[in-house]
Scaffold this motif. Structure first.
Motif, mmCIF file in Angstrom:
data_model
loop_
_atom_site.group_PDB
_atom_site.id
_atom_site.type_symbol
_atom_site.label_atom_id
_atom_site.label_comp_id
_atom_site.label_asym_id
_atom_site.label_seq_id
_atom_site.Cartn_x
_atom_site.Cartn_y
_atom_site.Cartn_z
ATOM 1 N N PRO A 25 33.047 -12.553 69.802
ATOM 2 C CA PRO A 25 33.892 -13.030 70.892
ATOM 3 C C PRO A 25 35.349 -12.772 70.526
ATOM 4 O O PRO A 25 35.728 -12.880 69.360
ATOM 5 N N ILE A 42 39.318 -18.525 82.157
ATOM 6 C CA ILE A 42 38.805 -17.979 80.897
ATOM 7 C C ILE A 42 38.048 -19.062 80.117
ATOM 8 O O ILE A 42 38.502 -20.189 80.011
ATOM 9 N N TYR A 43 36.873 -18.707 79.604
ATOM 10 C CA TYR A 43 36.077 -19.618 78.770
ATOM 11 C C TYR A 43 36.558 -19.545 77.332
ATOM 12 O O TYR A 43 36.491 -18.497 76.693
ATOM 13 N N ASP A 44 37.010 -20.651 76.791
ATOM 14 C CA ASP A 44 37.413 -20.680 75.385
ATOM 15 C C ASP A 44 36.279 -21.209 74.519
ATOM 16 O O ASP A 44 35.515 -22.073 74.947
ATOM 17 N N LEU A 55 35.690 -15.929 75.636
ATOM 18 C CA LEU A 55 34.717 -14.978 76.164
ATOM 19 C C LEU A 55 35.437 -14.011 77.095
ATOM 20 O O LEU A 55 36.378 -14.398 77.790
ATOM 21 N N ARG A 56 34.960 -12.782 77.142
ATOM 22 C CA ARG A 56 35.700 -11.809 77.939
ATOM 23 C C ARG A 56 35.593 -12.113 79.428
ATOM 24 O O ARG A 56 34.545 -12.531 79.919
ATOM 25 N N TYR A 84 32.484 -13.458 81.749
ATOM 26 C CA TYR A 84 32.364 -14.915 81.913
ATOM 27 C C TYR A 84 33.576 -15.491 82.624
ATOM 28 O O TYR A 84 34.706 -15.184 82.256
#
Lengths: 432, 432
Positions: A25, A42-44, A55-56, A84
């Motif tokens: 990641p 954005i998913y951290d 996550l991209r 994501y």
């Protein structure tokens, strides 16, 4: 996805350098400052040992990072992979938090609009091949938008924010968009009204010509460049025979920060009583544009690599195809099994295992029931239920005679085939 | 991965119900308690709004969850997708934090060892087709291990811990494993020594027979079941013609908690002076086993669905193939382009665009240089550098004559082909 893969394989290399995109990641900062307002989605990852990872969000930013890290200045590739977004999912419309994108990108110094036109050709080819129904590809250029905003009195500093707001025009009324521009983004009502006049415009080459004569835009260098390139693009799309599906649409803005030139988005449309209506339910099914500055952001020497690309929204397309399949009530096979290996009596498991192994080794797609002594009727029903066209039946008599009984499941005709001719006969039947 | 896909498509359905596996990163608790000691390697997401999520660690647990949620009691499928482990990556050996797995699973009530044997056949088929070199598939059974541990005086409560330790035998010496058993896991030295005698054993059907007579194991119900099934498995593998690659190996334990029956792992081996050596560098390239309890853990009524499956380690296999390719110094084409559309003079961009569009529409894989006026020599060099076999050249004379000059890049022979016969001629040349 095999249709997409076929389309992709036509003129594009395979997804090269798989690893480079995916060692882990990504460091969070890789994604910072690339997505504008959407950054909040954005998913951290949790900090589990001093690494801030995310996550991209798309495949474009990782692609640009990869080019910069590996000093690649010339590449054309496609890539099908997951991205994501911490968004509100709408399952029925194919909007998820984890979803596949299929990206095509062309990086490198090229003459204007040649690779850009190819990206539009790719969209056209994929949407046509998938028979999703009627569609339209909206095209605009960030430079034209900048010129329009500047001509309407929007200061440079508020340009990106104004772009993000215009991008909401397909989800919000003009009234609401205007309110956001004036209230949240700090534009004057006069500027907003003037922008409103422009973003209503859409058309073809004629509109390009008209704007090239527009006195407000004529002094704007960026708008002039954008419009002349748009003219060139239409010329190339004419040669590609796809110009009837293209609409030069000044309301198309696309929210992401990284676009620098031509931008586009494909939508499905419905013809209703002479009115063309966008199927807003699914939103756009493909989109992209030119991003000449993104690679440089990852390069220590800021070396620029011009890029243009397109993302295909696989899930949205799947959800449309699914609806069509359900509506047609066609029964669709979910396996490709060609032969079921069956036995009519008890105690023939060993014979079935030996036979199926021979078929597998010969590359024939074969199945058998995972039972020691299944009833023949059950085995034949299984063929009918799952659409397996042939049954290879082996029992006492067949073993004694050195044959296999080959049954055509549809016609129920059975013929004894000498064991050494079985593979040949199966192949012959499958071909015809 | 196309070789894998082909192998997978042979008798397995396509990756069904894609969505069901991937609506979003999974709730953290889905993964809790499934992986034993390896749980520390799970990647957690940051809490961004009250959701505790994790990235999937393998494809098996999500598959089991999917079956339970959708009340599926019978399915056979393959799945190629990414998994995530917060481990120390070793790039050169194909060990990453984000990597692909290819899983095959058979779920449903079956007679003993029939689907289990098929999983081993699949491993054999894939590793043979990929020509990775000599390999061995180690096989054991969790029930036999349990029986051995019990016979050696290990209490039920310490069974899983003892399993995890035995699993490290390929990375640690027996001394170290013993120390961990006694020191960390609290086994008596006598029990550890006795276990040491058993886990040294490996062989074929003869070893199964020997253990069936072993007085220590003869009273253990689980061990008896496991050994009788192992005998059956060898019988089936004999019929599949792959028994020479199978080793019944009592040191094989596999760390994951969820296995309940047969387990297996494939390793690459090297024959050196009559000694068989495992290539420990890459570790195992495939592994799996039976997990009859996992689906029930996700079902509110605890309904069990027996499952058996195998995971192929794609990156490890890629890293081996890569080494082989580098060693052979063969030049490998990275695109499948069949025709380059070229022009010998200036001002033929429009003609090239029109021609390439025709080729694309006919399904021919074509490229052109993204320049208005590239030099002919540059275009031909591009063909030679990238291995494109044909060049379709269109210039003033060709346009006038209604032909296209078709050049065989290898022989440099050029022939004028009437435009309307071009597609046919290109297809003919590509086939031969």
């Amino acid at each position: 996805m095999s249709g997409l893969r076929r389309a992709a394989a036509r003129a594009w290399g395979p997804p090269r350098a798989l690893r480079a995109f995916s060692a882990r990641p990504r460091d969070r900062e890789t994604l910072t400052g690339k997505y504008g307002e959407d950054s909040k989605l954005i998913y951290d990852l949790k900090d589990q040992g001093g690494e801030l990872l995310s996550l991209r969000y798309d495949l474009t930013v990782p692609f640009a990072r990869y080019l910069a890290m590996n000093k690649i200045t010339n590449i054309k590739r496609y890539h099908i992979a997951k991205v994501y977004r911490r968004d509100n999912p709408v399952m029925t419309r194919g909007r998820y938090r984890e979803f596949y994108q299929c990206d095509f990108d062309i990086a490198g110094q090229c003459d204007p609009m040649i690779p850009d036109a190819e990206c539009l050709k790719i969209i056209h080819e994929i949407l046509s091949a998938l028979q999703l129904g009627n569609f339209l590809i909206k095209v605009n250029d960030r430079r034209i938008l900048s010129g329009v905003f500047a001509a309407c009195g929007v200061p440079e500093s508020k340009l990106q924010a104004a772009c993000s707001t215009v991008d909401k025009l397909n989800k919000m009324t003009w009234e609401d968009v205007k309110n956001e521009m004036v209230g949240e983004k700090g534009l004057t009502p006069e500027a907003a009204d003037l922008i409103g006049e422009y973003v209503k415009l859409h058309g073809g080459l004629d509109l390009v010509e008209q704007l090239l004569q527009d006195p407000r835009l004529s002094h704007n260098k960026l708008a002039g460049e954008g419009l002349r390139d748009m003219k060139l693009l239409f010329e190339y799309l004419m040669l590609f025979g796809i110009v009837d599906k293209i609409s030069f649409d000044l309301s198309l803005a696309r929210g992401l920060n990284y676009y620098t030139g031509v931008i586009y988005e494909a939508v499905l449309i419905q013809q209703q009583n002479d009115r063309v209506e966008e199927l807003v339910d699914v939103g756009s099914v493909a989109g992209g544009g030119r991003y000449d500055g993104l690679v440089g952001m990852f390069d220590s020497k800021r070396q620029k690599v011009p890029c243009v690309g397109v993302s295909i929204g696989i899930e949205r397309i799947f959800s449309i195809v699914n609806c069509k399949v359900k509506a047609s009530k066609e029964k669709i096979r979910t396996t490709e099994t060609q032969v079921l290996v069956a036995a009519p009596q008890k105690h023939f498991l060993a014979a079935r295992l030996k036979l199926i192994s021979e078929l597998w080794d010969a590359g024939i797609k074969a199945e058998m029931l995972y039972r020691e002594n299944p009833k023949l009727l059950k085995q034949l029903h299984y063929c009918e239920d799952t659409g397996i066209p042939l049954a290879a039946i082996i029992g006492e008599q067949e073993l004694k005679d050195g044959v296999v009984k080959l049954r055509d499941v549809a016609t129920r005709q059975e013929v004894d085939i000498p064991r050494q001719k079985l593979l040949e006969e199966i192949r012959r039947r499958l071909e015809s």
